[in-house]
Write an enzyme that holds these catalytic residues in place. Structure first.
Site, PDB file in Angstrom:
ATOM      1  N   HIS A  67       0.841  -1.197   0.000  1.00  0.00           N
ATOM      2  CA  HIS A  67       0.000   0.000   0.000  1.00  0.00           C
ATOM      3  C   HIS A  67       0.875   1.244   0.000  1.00  0.00           C
ATOM      4  O   HIS A  67       0.622   2.202  -0.706  1.00  0.00           O
ATOM      5  CB  HIS A  67      -0.911  -0.001   1.231  1.00  0.00           C
ATOM      6  CG  HIS A  67      -1.690   1.255   1.394  1.00  0.00           C
ATOM      7  ND1 HIS A  67      -2.888   1.445   0.759  1.00  0.00           N
ATOM      8  CD2 HIS A  67      -1.441   2.378   2.097  1.00  0.00           C
ATOM      9  CE1 HIS A  67      -3.343   2.641   1.075  1.00  0.00           C
ATOM     10  NE2 HIS A  67      -2.487   3.225   1.883  1.00  0.00           N
ATOM     11  N   ASP A  68       1.933   1.220   0.776  1.00  0.00           N
ATOM     12  CA  ASP A  68       2.819   2.376   0.871  1.00  0.00           C
ATOM     13  C   ASP A  68       3.593   2.608  -0.427  1.00  0.00           C
ATOM     14  O   ASP A  68       3.965   3.729  -0.725  1.00  0.00           O
ATOM     15  CB  ASP A  68       3.794   2.198   2.028  1.00  0.00           C
ATOM     16  CG  ASP A  68       4.560   3.466   2.308  1.00  0.00           C
ATOM     17  OD1 ASP A  68       3.914   4.512   2.508  1.00  0.00           O
ATOM     18  OD2 ASP A  68       5.794   3.422   2.295  1.00  0.00           O
ATOM     19  N   VAL A  71       1.534   4.451  -4.935  1.00  0.00           N
ATOM     20  CA  VAL A  71       1.363   5.629  -5.778  1.00  0.00           C
ATOM     21  C   VAL A  71       2.669   6.269  -6.202  1.00  0.00           C
ATOM     22  O   VAL A  71       2.970   6.389  -7.375  1.00  0.00           O
ATOM     23  CB  VAL A  71       0.462   6.675  -5.073  1.00  0.00           C
ATOM     24  CG1 VAL A  71       0.301   7.906  -5.927  1.00  0.00           C
ATOM     25  CG2 VAL A  71      -0.890   6.056  -4.765  1.00  0.00           C
ATOM     26  N   GLY A  73       6.043   5.567  -5.082  1.00  0.00           N
ATOM     27  CA  GLY A  73       7.244   4.918  -4.592  1.00  0.00           C
ATOM     28  C   GLY A  73       7.136   4.594  -3.120  1.00  0.00           C
ATOM     29  O   GLY A  73       6.184   4.941  -2.444  1.00  0.00           O
ATOM     30  N   ASP A  75       7.974   5.362   0.258  1.00  0.00           N
ATOM     31  CA  ASP A  75       8.529   6.435   1.070  1.00  0.00           C
ATOM     32  C   ASP A  75       8.226   6.280   2.550  1.00  0.00           C
ATOM     33  O   ASP A  75       8.600   7.124   3.352  1.00  0.00           O
ATOM     34  CB  ASP A  75       8.029   7.792   0.579  1.00  0.00           C
ATOM     35  CG  ASP A  75       6.516   7.915   0.654  1.00  0.00           C
ATOM     36  OD1 ASP A  75       5.843   6.970   1.118  1.00  0.00           O
ATOM     37  OD2 ASP A  75       6.001   8.976   0.258  1.00  0.00           O
ATOM     38  N   SER A  77       5.641   6.801   4.094  1.00  0.00           N
ATOM     39  CA  SER A  77       4.769   7.866   4.596  1.00  0.00           C
ATOM     40  C   SER A  77       3.587   7.322   5.379  1.00  0.00           C
ATOM     41  O   SER A  77       3.073   7.992   6.277  1.00  0.00           O
ATOM     42  CB  SER A  77       4.289   8.744   3.450  1.00  0.00           C
ATOM     43  OG  SER A  77       3.572   7.967   2.512  1.00  0.00           O
ATOM     44  N   GLU A  89      -1.051   9.997   6.997  1.00  0.00           N
ATOM     45  CA  GLU A  89      -1.630   9.086   6.012  1.00  0.00           C
ATOM     46  C   GLU A  89      -2.253   7.871   6.687  1.00  0.00           C
ATOM     47  O   GLU A  89      -3.320   7.412   6.300  1.00  0.00           O
ATOM     48  CB  GLU A  89      -0.515   8.655   5.049  1.00  0.00           C
ATOM     49  CG  GLU A  89      -0.984   7.952   3.823  1.00  0.00           C
ATOM     50  CD  GLU A  89       0.159   7.629   2.874  1.00  0.00           C
ATOM     51  OE1 GLU A  89       0.062   6.594   2.203  1.00  0.00           O
ATOM     52  OE2 GLU A  89       1.141   8.388   2.812  1.00  0.00           O
TER      53      GLU A  89
END
Length: 111
Positions: A67-68, A71, A73, A75, A77, A89
């Site tokens: 999932h990370d 979109v 790369g 990262d 987040s 997030e």
């Protein structure tokens, strides 16, 4: 219309390839070999313990990491915590179903 379809297909394919190459370029075996020689071994050992104790976490942890990377790369987040002025997030509505954050914190914890 017949000539537009191949063009749209080509553009879609280029978009997918461009997005996937960004994620691939960020992953590297041995990335921490100079700063933390045993990083990969530590992560592997902890993950083996976590999955042995809770096999049902294997899928959610895999989903969390893919999932990370989906979109823009990988990262990490999705692992950041919210602040008073920013909803992270992982706390956003679409990500409330993600599981495994505790396992990630366990791996990151000082030994």
């Amino acid at each position: 219309m017949a000539t537009i379809r191949p063009l749209l297909l080509t553009l879609a394919l280029l978009a997918v390839l461009g997005a996937s190459s960004a994620a691939v370029a960020q992953l590297e075996i041995g990335f921490y070999s100079k700063t933390c020689l045993n990083a990969e071994d530590i992560v592997r050992e902890e993950m083996v313990k976590i999955i042995a104790a809770a096999p049902s976490l294997a899928g959610p942890l895999l989903r969390l990491h893919f999932h990370d990377c989906f979109v823009r790369g990988c990262d990490a987040s999705v692992l950041l915590d919210s602040t008073t002025h920013n909803v992270a997030e992982k706390d956003a509505k679409p990500n409330k179903s993600l599981r495994g954050f505790g396992s990630v914190e366990r791996v990151k914890a000082p030994m």
